[in-house]
Design a protein around this motif. Structure first.
Motif, mmCIF file in Angstrom:
data_model
loop_
_atom_site.group_PDB
_atom_site.id
_atom_site.type_symbol
_atom_site.label_atom_id
_atom_site.label_comp_id
_atom_site.label_asym_id
_atom_site.label_seq_id
_atom_site.Cartn_x
_atom_site.Cartn_y
_atom_site.Cartn_z
ATOM 1 N N LEU A 92 16.426 -8.399 -39.073
ATOM 2 C CA LEU A 92 15.350 -7.404 -39.119
ATOM 3 C C LEU A 92 14.017 -8.061 -39.475
ATOM 4 C CD1 LEU A 92 17.160 -4.420 -40.876
ATOM 5 C CD2 LEU A 92 16.229 -4.424 -38.560
ATOM 6 N N PHE A 93 14.036 -8.973 -40.445
ATOM 7 C CA PHE A 93 12.806 -9.683 -40.812
ATOM 8 C C PHE A 93 12.305 -10.529 -39.646
ATOM 9 C CE2 PHE A 93 13.938 -9.092 -45.402
ATOM 10 C CZ PHE A 93 12.750 -8.478 -45.780
ATOM 11 N N SER A 94 13.218 -11.225 -38.976
ATOM 12 C CA SER A 94 12.836 -12.084 -37.850
ATOM 13 C C SER A 94 12.250 -11.252 -36.714
ATOM 14 C CB SER A 94 14.055 -12.864 -37.338
ATOM 15 O OG SER A 94 14.599 -13.683 -38.345
ATOM 16 N N ALA A 95 12.905 -10.135 -36.397
ATOM 17 C CA ALA A 95 12.412 -9.258 -35.328
ATOM 18 C C ALA A 95 11.034 -8.701 -35.677
ATOM 19 C CB ALA A 95 13.400 -8.118 -35.097
ATOM 20 N N SER A 96 10.863 -8.316 -36.933
ATOM 21 C CA SER A 96 9.578 -7.781 -37.369
ATOM 22 C C SER A 96 8.472 -8.820 -37.215
ATOM 23 C CB SER A 96 9.679 -7.322 -38.823
ATOM 24 O OG SER A 96 8.418 -6.926 -39.310
ATOM 25 N N LYS A 97 8.771 -10.047 -37.597
ATOM 26 C CA LYS A 97 7.769 -11.118 -37.499
ATOM 27 C C LYS A 97 7.402 -11.389 -36.053
ATOM 28 C CE LYS A 97 5.446 -14.397 -39.725
ATOM 29 N NZ LYS A 97 4.719 -14.981 -38.579
ATOM 30 N N LEU A 98 8.388 -11.382 -35.168
ATOM 31 C CA LEU A 98 8.114 -11.638 -33.759
ATOM 32 C C LEU A 98 7.314 -10.503 -33.128
ATOM 33 C CD1 LEU A 98 11.588 -13.068 -32.671
ATOM 34 C CD2 LEU A 98 9.467 -14.360 -32.948
ATOM 35 N N VAL A 99 7.733 -9.273 -33.379
ATOM 36 C CA VAL A 99 7.071 -8.116 -32.758
ATOM 37 C C VAL A 99 5.639 -7.957 -33.260
ATOM 38 C CG1 VAL A 99 7.129 -5.595 -32.575
ATOM 39 C CG2 VAL A 99 9.217 -6.913 -32.251
ATOM 40 N N HIS A 100 5.370 -8.428 -34.463
ATOM 41 C CA HIS A 100 4.010 -8.292 -34.984
ATOM 42 C C HIS A 100 3.008 -9.138 -34.195
ATOM 43 C CE1 HIS A 100 5.396 -5.890 -38.320
ATOM 44 N NE2 HIS A 100 4.160 -5.729 -38.692
ATOM 45 N N MET A 101 3.496 -10.067 -33.392
ATOM 46 C CA MET A 101 2.579 -10.788 -32.509
ATOM 47 C C MET A 101 2.013 -9.853 -31.455
ATOM 48 S SD MET A 101 4.186 -14.605 -32.042
ATOM 49 C CE MET A 101 5.756 -14.058 -31.396
ATOM 50 N N ILE A 102 2.792 -8.851 -31.057
ATOM 51 C CA ILE A 102 2.291 -7.849 -30.119
ATOM 52 C C ILE A 102 1.190 -7.024 -30.785
ATOM 53 C CG2 ILE A 102 2.917 -5.757 -28.836
ATOM 54 C CD1 ILE A 102 5.615 -6.956 -28.283
ATOM 55 N N MET A 103 1.376 -6.723 -32.068
ATOM 56 C CA MET A 103 0.337 -5.990 -32.793
ATOM 57 C C MET A 103 -0.954 -6.803 -32.871
ATOM 58 S SD MET A 103 2.087 -3.950 -35.958
ATOM 59 C CE MET A 103 0.592 -2.962 -36.114
ATOM 60 N N GLU A 104 -0.819 -8.106 -33.052
ATOM 61 C CA GLU A 104 -2.006 -8.963 -33.087
ATOM 62 C C GLU A 104 -2.721 -8.932 -31.740
ATOM 63 O OE1 GLU A 104 -3.392 -10.479 -35.510
ATOM 64 O OE2 GLU A 104 -1.881 -10.274 -37.091
ATOM 65 N N ASP A 105 -1.932 -8.936 -30.660
ATOM 66 C CA ASP A 105 -2.532 -8.849 -29.331
ATOM 67 C C ASP A 105 -3.250 -7.523 -29.137
ATOM 68 O OD1 ASP A 105 -1.565 -11.321 -28.756
ATOM 69 O OD2 ASP A 105 0.064 -10.654 -27.461
ATOM 70 N N ARG A 106 -2.631 -6.444 -29.637
ATOM 71 C CA ARG A 106 -3.264 -5.140 -29.527
ATOM 72 C C ARG A 106 -4.564 -5.102 -30.323
ATOM 73 N NH1 ARG A 106 0.309 -1.536 -32.196
ATOM 74 N NH2 ARG A 106 1.652 -1.638 -30.368
ATOM 75 N N LYS A 107 -4.507 -5.668 -31.516
ATOM 76 C CA LYS A 107 -5.686 -5.699 -32.386
ATOM 77 C C LYS A 107 -6.813 -6.499 -31.745
ATOM 78 C CE LYS A 107 -7.136 -7.237 -36.998
ATOM 79 N NZ LYS A 107 -6.680 -7.886 -38.267
ATOM 80 N N ASN A 108 -6.464 -7.606 -31.090
ATOM 81 C CA ASN A 108 -7.461 -8.484 -30.476
ATOM 82 C C ASN A 108 -7.789 -8.110 -29.038
ATOM 83 O OD1 ASN A 108 -7.479 -10.044 -32.831
ATOM 84 N ND2 ASN A 108 -5.772 -11.304 -32.124
#
Length: 228
Positions: free
Chosen positions: A51-67
């Motif tokens: 769950l921690f690993s998946a969360s860390k990976l998926v948060h890269m999508i959030m960074e893309d959305r933010k940027n």
């Protein structure tokens, strides 16, 4: 370079991601047998690590959305579906590959514990996909990655308690045991126990099917949020 290849490369070039994908699993598999029901301690904790690993990976999508990453990909049109599917496929490949390593480690270090390594790999892989889908659904509710991460840590701890990671589910009150059944971690541990017992694969279809339903539901929720 395709989006899939780029997602793979940037997932492993971060030191924190490498620790989650390689370092911590290596530490997990060498933990001795000492958990309840005769399981190695590491296999109680591995679901939470996923769950921690998946969360860390998926948060890269959030960074893309933010940027506003789509505004920077001006060379060729990229649909939301193509971007999202290739990123998630890359994340799933990493975690399923990690699950394969964990299964091989079980064969080398705990062959006398697990009755069916095929069932073990199946439940680890399915939970990997569910963890990615859950992280996607959760992150879709936030605009800032920092806010999502802070709350996600608490949610994962709650799921750890409900799923039987920190202590046996049977030790909880009957009412909490029923509530625990709505947590993916509960079915993850059910699948782990079935793999340990080494019964018929048909018995494993119940936790696998329920985790698949969780994954589909989370994916539908998370994919509705556009990048732009």
């Amino acid at each position: 370079m395709t989006i899939f290849n780029f997602a793979l490369i940037r997932s492993v070039r971060s030191l924190s991601n490498l620790i989650l994908l390689l370092g911590l699993p290596a530490a997990v598999v060498v933990l001795p047998v000492g958990g309840w029901h005769g399981l190695p301690l590491g296999y109680h904790f591995y679901g939470i690590l996923l769950l921690f690993s998946a969360s860390k990976l998926v948060h890269m999508i959030m960074e893309d959305r933010k940027n506003k990453i789509l505004t920077r990909i001006g060379v060729a049109p990229v649909t939301h579906f193509k971007y999202l599917s290739q990123n998630l496929l890359a994340f799933a490949l990493l975690l399923v590959g990690q699950s394969a390593v964990i299964t091989c480690s079980a064969w080398l270090l705990h062959a006398d514990v697990f009755g069916s390594l095929i069932q073990l790999f199946s439940i680890l892989s399915m939970f990997s996909v569910t963890a990615i889908s859950f992280s996607l659904a959760w992150s879709s509710m936030f605009r800032q990655p920092e806010s999502s991460t802070a709350v996600m840590l608490g949610i994962i701890l709650i799921m750890a308690v409900l799923g039987g990671t920190l202590f046996p589910i049977q030790a909880m009150p009957a009412s909490l045991q029923k509530i625990a059944m709505v947590s993916p971690t509960y079915w993850f541990h059910e699948g782990i126990m079935l793999a340990k017992n080494g019964g018929l694969f048909a018995e494993q279809l119940t936790p696998l099917g329920i985790l698949l339903l969780f994954a589909i539901a989370f994916m539908l929720i998370g994919s509705r949020r556009k990048l732009a």
